[in-house]
Design a protein around this motif. Sequence first.
Motif, PDB file in Angstrom:
ATOM      1  N   ASP A 155      32.023 -25.993 -22.565  1.00 34.01           N
ATOM      2  CA  ASP A 155      33.099 -26.384 -21.648  1.00 34.01           C
ATOM      3  C   ASP A 155      32.838 -25.803 -20.258  1.00 34.01           C
ATOM      4  O   ASP A 155      32.500 -24.623 -20.129  1.00 34.01           O
ATOM      5  CB  ASP A 155      34.445 -25.868 -22.158  1.00 34.01           C
ATOM      6  N   PRO A 156      33.033 -26.609 -19.196  1.00 33.87           N
ATOM      7  CA  PRO A 156      32.863 -26.083 -17.841  1.00 33.87           C
ATOM      8  C   PRO A 156      33.939 -25.049 -17.526  1.00 33.87           C
ATOM      9  O   PRO A 156      35.061 -25.150 -18.023  1.00 33.87           O
ATOM     10  CB  PRO A 156      33.014 -27.315 -16.948  1.00 33.87           C
ATOM     11  N   PHE A 157      33.562 -24.060 -16.722  1.00 33.73           N
ATOM     12  CA  PHE A 157      34.538 -23.048 -16.295  1.00 33.73           C
ATOM     13  C   PHE A 157      34.205 -22.592 -14.879  1.00 33.73           C
ATOM     14  O   PHE A 157      33.072 -22.723 -14.418  1.00 33.73           O
ATOM     15  CB  PHE A 157      34.572 -21.855 -17.264  1.00 33.73           C
ATOM     16  N   ASP A 158      35.218 -22.066 -14.190  1.00 38.21           N
ATOM     17  CA  ASP A 158      35.025 -21.532 -12.844  1.00 38.21           C
ATOM     18  C   ASP A 158      34.744 -20.043 -12.930  1.00 38.21           C
ATOM     19  O   ASP A 158      35.425 -19.315 -13.669  1.00 38.21           O
ATOM     20  CB  ASP A 158      36.260 -21.783 -11.973  1.00 38.21           C
ATOM     21  N   ALA A 159      33.770 -19.586 -12.163  1.00 41.22           N
ATOM     22  CA  ALA A 159      33.376 -18.179 -12.201  1.00 41.22           C
ATOM     23  C   ALA A 159      34.254 -17.309 -11.310  1.00 41.22           C
ATOM     24  O   ALA A 159      34.464 -16.138 -11.598  1.00 41.22           O
ATOM     25  CB  ALA A 159      31.922 -18.027 -11.767  1.00 41.22           C
ATOM     26  N   GLY A 160      34.745 -17.885 -10.226  1.00 42.16           N
ATOM     27  CA  GLY A 160      35.530 -17.104  -9.267  1.00 42.16           C
ATOM     28  C   GLY A 160      36.903 -16.744  -9.796  1.00 42.16           C
ATOM     29  O   GLY A 160      37.345 -17.232 -10.836  1.00 42.16           O
ATOM     30  N   ASP A 161      37.584 -15.886  -9.045  1.00 45.20           N
ATOM     31  CA  ASP A 161      38.922 -15.460  -9.449  1.00 45.20           C
ATOM     32  C   ASP A 161      40.011 -16.271  -8.751  1.00 45.20           C
ATOM     33  O   ASP A 161      41.194 -15.955  -8.841  1.00 45.20           O
ATOM     34  CB  ASP A 161      39.120 -13.973  -9.178  1.00 45.20           C
ATOM     35  N   GLY A 162      39.606 -17.303  -8.018  1.00 39.81           N
ATOM     36  CA  GLY A 162      40.566 -18.162  -7.339  1.00 39.81           C
ATOM     37  C   GLY A 162      40.898 -17.734  -5.923  1.00 39.81           C
ATOM     38  O   GLY A 162      41.563 -18.457  -5.192  1.00 39.81           O
ATOM     39  N   THR A 163      40.411 -16.566  -5.496  1.00 42.51           N
ATOM     40  CA  THR A 163      40.717 -16.078  -4.152  1.00 42.51           C
ATOM     41  C   THR A 163      39.699 -16.551  -3.121  1.00 42.51           C
ATOM     42  O   THR A 163      39.971 -16.486  -1.923  1.00 42.51           O
ATOM     43  CB  THR A 163      40.735 -14.532  -4.110  1.00 42.51           C
ATOM     44  N   GLY A 164      38.514 -16.974  -3.580  1.00 44.42           N
ATOM     45  CA  GLY A 164      37.466 -17.385  -2.656  1.00 44.42           C
ATOM     46  C   GLY A 164      36.667 -16.214  -2.105  1.00 44.42           C
ATOM     47  O   GLY A 164      35.792 -16.395  -1.266  1.00 44.42           O
ATOM     48  N   ARG A 165      36.979 -14.999  -2.564  1.00 46.35           N
ATOM     49  CA  ARG A 165      36.244 -13.813  -2.085  1.00 46.35           C
ATOM     50  C   ARG A 165      34.785 -13.886  -2.519  1.00 46.35           C
ATOM     51  O   ARG A 165      34.476 -14.337  -3.618  1.00 46.35           O
ATOM     52  CB  ARG A 165      36.849 -12.523  -2.661  1.00 46.35           C
ATOM     53  N   ARG A 166      33.883 -13.427  -1.627  1.00 51.01           N
ATOM     54  CA  ARG A 166      32.456 -13.400  -1.939  1.00 51.01           C
ATOM     55  C   ARG A 166      31.873 -12.013  -1.712  1.00 51.01           C
ATOM     56  O   ARG A 166      30.711 -11.869  -1.390  1.00 51.01           O
ATOM     57  CB  ARG A 166      31.712 -14.422  -1.081  1.00 51.01           C
ATOM     58  N   THR A 167      32.696 -10.994  -1.893  1.00 54.25           N
ATOM     59  CA  THR A 167      32.231  -9.623  -1.716  1.00 54.25           C
ATOM     60  C   THR A 167      31.368  -9.219  -2.913  1.00 54.25           C
ATOM     61  O   THR A 167      31.361  -9.892  -3.947  1.00 54.25           O
ATOM     62  CB  THR A 167      33.423  -8.651  -1.615  1.00 54.25           C
ATOM     63  N   ARG A 168      30.669  -8.101  -2.782  1.00 53.09           N
ATOM     64  CA  ARG A 168      29.842  -7.588  -3.887  1.00 53.09           C
ATOM     65  C   ARG A 168      30.724  -7.352  -5.114  1.00 53.09           C
ATOM     66  O   ARG A 168      30.367  -7.693  -6.238  1.00 53.09           O
ATOM     67  CB  ARG A 168      29.143  -6.289  -3.442  1.00 53.09           C
ATOM     68  N   LYS A 169      31.914  -6.780  -4.911  1.00 47.74           N
ATOM     69  CA  LYS A 169      32.822  -6.508  -6.032  1.00 47.74           C
ATOM     70  C   LYS A 169      33.248  -7.818  -6.707  1.00 47.74           C
ATOM     71  O   LYS A 169      33.276  -7.915  -7.944  1.00 47.74           O
ATOM     72  CB  LYS A 169      34.051  -5.739  -5.542  1.00 47.74           C
ATOM     73  N   ALA A 170      33.571  -8.831  -5.908  1.00 45.61           N
ATOM     74  CA  ALA A 170      33.996 -10.122  -6.461  1.00 45.61           C
ATOM     75  C   ALA A 170      32.865 -10.761  -7.266  1.00 45.61           C
ATOM     76  O   ALA A 170      33.102 -11.340  -8.336  1.00 45.61           O
ATOM     77  CB  ALA A 170      34.450 -11.055  -5.345  1.00 45.61           C
ATOM     78  N   LEU A 171      31.629 -10.649  -6.777  1.00 45.18           N
ATOM     79  CA  LEU A 171      30.482 -11.227  -7.499  1.00 45.18           C
ATOM     80  C   LEU A 171      30.191 -10.454  -8.787  1.00 45.18           C
ATOM     81  O   LEU A 171      29.851 -11.049  -9.807  1.00 45.18           O
ATOM     82  CB  LEU A 171      29.248 -11.267  -6.600  1.00 45.18           C
ATOM     83  N   ASP A 172      30.358  -9.127  -8.740  1.00 43.07           N
ATOM     84  CA  ASP A 172      30.169  -8.330  -9.959  1.00 43.07           C
ATOM     85  C   ASP A 172      31.207  -8.701 -11.016  1.00 43.07           C
ATOM     86  O   ASP A 172      30.887  -8.833 -12.203  1.00 43.07           O
ATOM     87  CB  ASP A 172      30.255  -6.826  -9.650  1.00 43.07           C
ATOM     88  N   GLU A 173      32.457  -8.884 -10.576  1.00 42.25           N
ATOM     89  CA  GLU A 173      33.518  -9.291 -11.512  1.00 42.25           C
ATOM     90  C   GLU A 173      33.250 -10.687 -12.057  1.00 42.25           C
ATOM     91  O   GLU A 173      33.458 -10.943 -13.249  1.00 42.25           O
ATOM     92  CB  GLU A 173      34.887  -9.245 -10.811  1.00 42.25           C
ATOM     93  N   ALA A 174      32.762 -11.584 -11.198  1.00 42.34           N
ATOM     94  CA  ALA A 174      32.429 -12.944 -11.644  1.00 42.34           C
ATOM     95  C   ALA A 174      31.297 -12.900 -12.662  1.00 42.34           C
ATOM     96  O   ALA A 174      31.323 -13.631 -13.660  1.00 42.34           O
ATOM     97  CB  ALA A 174      32.050 -13.813 -10.446  1.00 42.34           C
ATOM     98  N   THR A 175      30.307 -12.042 -12.433  1.00 43.20           N
ATOM     99  CA  THR A 175      29.187 -11.914 -13.369  1.00 43.20           C
ATOM    100  C   THR A 175      29.680 -11.460 -14.737  1.00 43.20           C
ATOM    101  O   THR A 175      29.227 -11.964 -15.773  1.00 43.20           O
ATOM    102  CB  THR A 175      28.118 -10.943 -12.816  1.00 43.20           C
ATOM    103  N   GLU A 176      30.637 -10.533 -14.765  1.00 44.54           N
ATOM    104  CA  GLU A 176      31.206 -10.076 -16.044  1.00 44.54           C
ATOM    105  C   GLU A 176      31.927 -11.221 -16.762  1.00 44.54           C
ATOM    106  O   GLU A 176      31.768 -11.398 -17.970  1.00 44.54           O
ATOM    107  CB  GLU A 176      32.181  -8.917 -15.816  1.00 44.54           C
ATOM    108  N   ARG A 177      32.717 -11.983 -16.005  1.00 44.40           N
ATOM    109  CA  ARG A 177      33.420 -13.131 -16.605  1.00 44.40           C
ATOM    110  C   ARG A 177      32.426 -14.150 -17.147  1.00 44.40           C
ATOM    111  O   ARG A 177      32.600 -14.689 -18.237  1.00 44.40           O
ATOM    112  CB  ARG A 177      34.338 -13.805 -15.568  1.00 44.40           C
ATOM    113  N   ILE A 178      31.373 -14.404 -16.372  1.00 42.98           N
ATOM    114  CA  ILE A 178      30.346 -15.367 -16.781  1.00 42.98           C
ATOM    115  C   ILE A 178      29.671 -14.900 -18.063  1.00 42.98           C
ATOM    116  O   ILE A 178      29.485 -15.681 -19.002  1.00 42.98           O
ATOM    117  CB  ILE A 178      29.301 -15.563 -15.657  1.00 42.98           C
TER     118      ILE A 178
END
Length: 195
Positions: A155-178
């Motif tokens: 199933d397709p899913f979105d990696a971001g948290d919906g805020t559109g942030r592209r900071t290192r912290k946001a990418l690390d959190e996205a990597t964990e979700r992924i």
Amino acid sequence: MYGLWRPRVLGAWKVPASGPVIFAVNHAHNIDGPMVMGVAPRPTHFLIKKEAFVGPLDPFLTGIGQVKVDRSGADRTAISRALDVLAAGGVLGIFPEGTRGEGDFAALRAGLAYFAVRGGAPIVPVAVLGSSDRPGRLIKALPPLRSRVDVVFGDPFDAGDGTGRRTRKALDEATERIQKQLTAHLENARRLTGR
């Protein structure tokens, strides 16, 4: 792919019919990328290490739209080309572990999260199972001819948290979700296929 092996494709209907998409593919064997390209419901542009672009493969891979990556550093040309694929509404194929290994999504690199968040593309997890079970008799580097290889689209899913942030912290959190999503998909694919 269908002439040499017996691919069984599950969940291809889950791939969005249009718009940018990222295939996150496990990578246990060198046939995994070509197998996905051969059975996917949409044309796919994979990020491929530059070492694969040798001899006659160079013009062939370039001609079919594959993206050459220099893994020794941040390859800005490859990043730009990959983002162009997504901006044009195409499918970008990524091996999120960065290299061939166990194919279990255990060690993800941050590139997948970057492309998903920056490109605004949903991720479709793809599990390729059976490609590395045993070597072929004629060509040891390939699975046995006419053996079954399962390709399971999730199933397709979105990696971001919906805020559109592209900071290192946001990418690390996205990597964990992924990583959680990909690991769950792989477990489900193994259950579905009995592998």
